[in-house]
Write a protein that holds these residues in place. Sequence first.
Motif, mmCIF file in Angstrom:
data_model
loop_
_atom_site.group_PDB
_atom_site.id
_atom_site.type_symbol
_atom_site.label_atom_id
_atom_site.label_comp_id
_atom_site.label_asym_id
_atom_site.label_seq_id
_atom_site.Cartn_x
_atom_site.Cartn_y
_atom_site.Cartn_z
ATOM 1 N N TYR A 124 -9.156 -1.038 -6.864
ATOM 2 C CA TYR A 124 -8.090 -0.796 -7.427
ATOM 3 C C TYR A 124 -7.075 -0.038 -6.588
ATOM 4 O O TYR A 124 -5.592 -0.470 -6.646
ATOM 5 N N ARG A 125 -7.297 0.782 -5.850
ATOM 6 C CA ARG A 125 -6.219 1.543 -5.028
ATOM 7 C C ARG A 125 -5.921 0.436 -4.023
ATOM 8 O O ARG A 125 -4.608 0.113 -3.603
ATOM 9 N N PHE A 126 -6.905 -0.623 -3.129
ATOM 10 C CA PHE A 126 -6.563 -1.544 -2.369
ATOM 11 C C PHE A 126 -5.547 -2.541 -3.226
ATOM 12 O O PHE A 126 -4.456 -2.953 -2.479
ATOM 13 N N GLY A 127 -5.777 -3.162 -4.437
ATOM 14 C CA GLY A 127 -4.827 -3.912 -4.910
ATOM 15 C C GLY A 127 -3.522 -3.464 -5.168
ATOM 16 O O GLY A 127 -2.460 -4.117 -5.190
ATOM 17 N N MET A 128 -3.585 -2.079 -5.776
ATOM 18 C CA MET A 128 -2.233 -1.426 -6.122
ATOM 19 C C MET A 128 -1.224 -1.201 -4.960
ATOM 20 O O MET A 128 0.035 -1.634 -5.218
ATOM 21 N N LEU A 129 -1.786 -1.013 -3.518
ATOM 22 C CA LEU A 129 -1.069 -1.146 -2.684
ATOM 23 C C LEU A 129 -0.162 -2.469 -2.334
ATOM 24 O O LEU A 129 0.936 -2.508 -1.853
ATOM 25 N N GLU A 130 -1.122 -3.463 -2.589
ATOM 26 C CA GLU A 130 -0.084 -4.745 -2.339
ATOM 27 C C GLU A 130 0.947 -5.055 -3.266
ATOM 28 O O GLU A 130 2.085 -5.498 -3.065
ATOM 29 N N ASP A 131 0.700 -4.754 -4.801
ATOM 30 C CA ASP A 131 1.537 -4.765 -6.029
ATOM 31 C C ASP A 131 2.838 -3.986 -5.640
ATOM 32 O O ASP A 131 3.739 -4.233 -5.869
ATOM 33 N N PHE A 132 2.547 -2.757 -5.007
ATOM 34 C CA PHE A 132 3.627 -1.991 -4.612
ATOM 35 C C PHE A 132 4.479 -2.416 -3.414
ATOM 36 O O PHE A 132 5.805 -2.308 -3.836
ATOM 37 N N ASP A 133 4.049 -3.338 -2.579
ATOM 38 C CA ASP A 133 5.078 -3.892 -1.821
ATOM 39 C C ASP A 133 5.740 -4.979 -2.439
ATOM 40 O O ASP A 133 6.913 -5.107 -2.172
ATOM 41 N N HIS A 134 4.916 -5.617 -3.483
ATOM 42 C CA HIS A 134 5.817 -6.733 -4.161
ATOM 43 C C HIS A 134 6.896 -6.353 -4.898
ATOM 44 O O HIS A 134 7.953 -6.882 -4.953
ATOM 45 N N ASP A 332 -3.028 6.956 3.286
ATOM 46 C CA ASP A 332 -4.217 7.020 3.777
ATOM 47 C C ASP A 332 -4.933 5.734 3.747
ATOM 48 O O ASP A 332 -5.936 5.352 4.657
ATOM 49 N N GLU A 333 -4.192 4.707 3.181
ATOM 50 C CA GLU A 333 -5.001 3.428 3.002
ATOM 51 C C GLU A 333 -4.194 2.139 3.184
ATOM 52 O O GLU A 333 -4.759 0.904 3.019
ATOM 53 N N GLU A 334 -3.106 2.124 3.696
ATOM 54 C CA GLU A 334 -2.147 1.169 3.948
ATOM 55 C C GLU A 334 -2.798 0.244 5.053
ATOM 56 O O GLU A 334 -2.834 -0.981 4.857
ATOM 57 N N GLY A 335 -3.539 0.718 5.941
ATOM 58 C CA GLY A 335 -3.888 -0.288 6.919
ATOM 59 C C GLY A 335 -5.355 -0.792 6.725
ATOM 60 O O GLY A 335 -5.878 -1.421 7.707
ATOM 61 N N LEU A 336 -5.689 -0.761 5.597
ATOM 62 C CA LEU A 336 -6.932 -1.434 5.274
ATOM 63 C C LEU A 336 -6.774 -2.813 4.857
ATOM 64 O O LEU A 336 -5.730 -3.253 4.529
ATOM 65 N N SER A 337 -7.945 -3.840 5.216
ATOM 66 C CA SER A 337 -8.139 -5.060 4.425
ATOM 67 C C SER A 337 -9.365 -5.398 4.321
ATOM 68 O O SER A 337 -10.067 -4.208 4.023
ATOM 69 N N ALA A 338 -9.583 -6.559 3.869
ATOM 70 C CA ALA A 338 -10.853 -6.857 3.282
ATOM 71 C C ALA A 338 -11.794 -7.809 4.190
ATOM 72 O O ALA A 338 -11.362 -8.823 4.963
ATOM 73 N N LYS A 339 -13.149 -7.497 4.251
ATOM 74 C CA LYS A 339 -13.996 -8.466 4.851
ATOM 75 C C LYS A 339 -15.175 -8.535 4.150
ATOM 76 O O LYS A 339 -15.889 -7.654 3.946
ATOM 77 N N GLY A 340 -15.455 -9.703 3.667
ATOM 78 C CA GLY A 340 -16.509 -9.985 2.757
ATOM 79 C C GLY A 340 -16.309 -9.141 1.570
ATOM 80 O O GLY A 340 -14.895 -9.263 0.981
ATOM 81 N N THR A 341 -17.259 -8.418 1.013
ATOM 82 C CA THR A 341 -16.935 -7.603 -0.275
ATOM 83 C C THR A 341 -16.579 -6.128 0.104
ATOM 84 O O THR A 341 -16.358 -5.358 -0.880
ATOM 85 N N GLY A 342 -16.388 -5.924 1.467
ATOM 86 C CA GLY A 342 -16.068 -4.539 1.727
ATOM 87 C C GLY A 342 -14.509 -4.437 2.153
ATOM 88 O O GLY A 342 -13.882 -5.439 2.526
ATOM 89 N N PHE A 343 -14.211 -3.104 2.448
ATOM 90 C CA PHE A 343 -12.991 -2.712 3.050
ATOM 91 C C PHE A 343 -12.995 -2.114 4.227
ATOM 92 O O PHE A 343 -13.807 -1.231 4.537
ATOM 93 N N VAL A 344 -12.070 -2.857 5.086
ATOM 94 C CA VAL A 344 -12.155 -2.351 6.671
ATOM 95 C C VAL A 344 -10.705 -2.211 7.177
ATOM 96 O O VAL A 344 -9.764 -2.761 6.599
ATOM 97 N N PRO A 345 -10.702 -1.455 8.501
ATOM 98 C CA PRO A 345 -9.505 -1.499 8.899
ATOM 99 C C PRO A 345 -8.843 -2.888 9.366
ATOM 100 O O PRO A 345 -9.769 -3.605 9.796
#
Length: 398
Positions: A124-134, A332-345
């Motif tokens: 949820y935090r991961f997706g929230m940052l993307e909507d925040f940019d939108h 803390d988490e803006e620099g994350l992306s996703a790889k498979g089902t996990g979250f990575v730098p």
Amino acid sequence: MALDLFKEKGVPLDRQKFTWKDLTRRTFSKLDDDAFTRVRVILMNGIESESVRFSHACARMNRELRESLALIRRVEQHQQTLVNWMNPPNQNPLETTLGYEQTAIEVTASVAQHEPDPYLAQTYRFGMLEDFDHLYRYSALYDRLTGRDPNYIIQSYTDIIPGRPTVLEHRHPLDDVRRSYDKRAADAISKLNALTIVSAENQVHTYYMNIGPMFTDPVARMLYAEIASIEEQHVTQYESLCDPDESWVEKWLLHEANEVYNYYSCLHYESNPVLKDVWQRFLDYELGHLHYVMGLFQQLEGRDPAEVLPRELPEPIGYDTHREFVRKVLRDEEGLSAKGTGFVPRAEEHERTLRYREMINSEGSPSDIASAGYRWRPGTELSDEAERVGTVAEGRIQ
């Protein structure tokens, strides 16, 4: 006092009535009502849309449920109509869009903070940052097309600054599928949270796909196309959190419980008396739906609904600003992306995502074009260039 799902029976299905005048009543005010009234209307439109969509899919796969689904679906259709028609006619599509993104940010922020499963909360935090940019990109477009301050709509509850840049959000489809919760072990609130957020995101995607082609400005058309694509990624992400081993009836039971939970949350916070009456009425209607489906669940699966549902509803979704939480996640988490089902730098992204992003952005990024030079300031919106010109002019005057 917490609401007991097994004790409160609500309004029986055969007493749930509507008229056309009832469905198209007085709207909220885009200026005078609190911005979170708009947020609640947008979210509940999405919740009801998800209910109708699920009901149709379920009917196509389950012959024995078709009549029961049709009975409840007609009520859900009319509930969605009444909720959606609460939007004021003087609120233009771009202003509604700002409300959609504020909804995605603030509701997801509340859910993320109360989600007990660390992996789901991270999602949820991961997706929230993307909507925040939108919200930032659409705010720039709002300035471009109308010259107005976006806080005219969002009322300063939500920051207007870049999040995870939209240009970097594009990922290969296999890097948007997440691990599902385990239906046997997950807390009830985790199941409700997943349904709430996927409902909201699906509605956002549908709205952008419908309204984007209506703009004449070429940058606006491209921006809606770009962000609609990200919203599809979000729907993929959030729907994959739900356990696919849940039966159709079990999922239906959870949908009805989630509608009860969301109307209960709206009622808890609403300040508009007209909407407050709507939320109370539909809370009672949904309790009636829930008990109807409880009976089907017992009859068809021979199981106790208490195996799936909590006795009392969890803490309501928080309809309030979550500015400090969002800022911390951004740091803390803006620099994350996703790889498979996990979250990575981002430096560890899969090659397939890098190739996909390079392809989709090969002729430029609408989100970058729309916001080039844009920077929001209280009371006005000045581009960097305009700000520099103003500073030089002031110096000359002095």
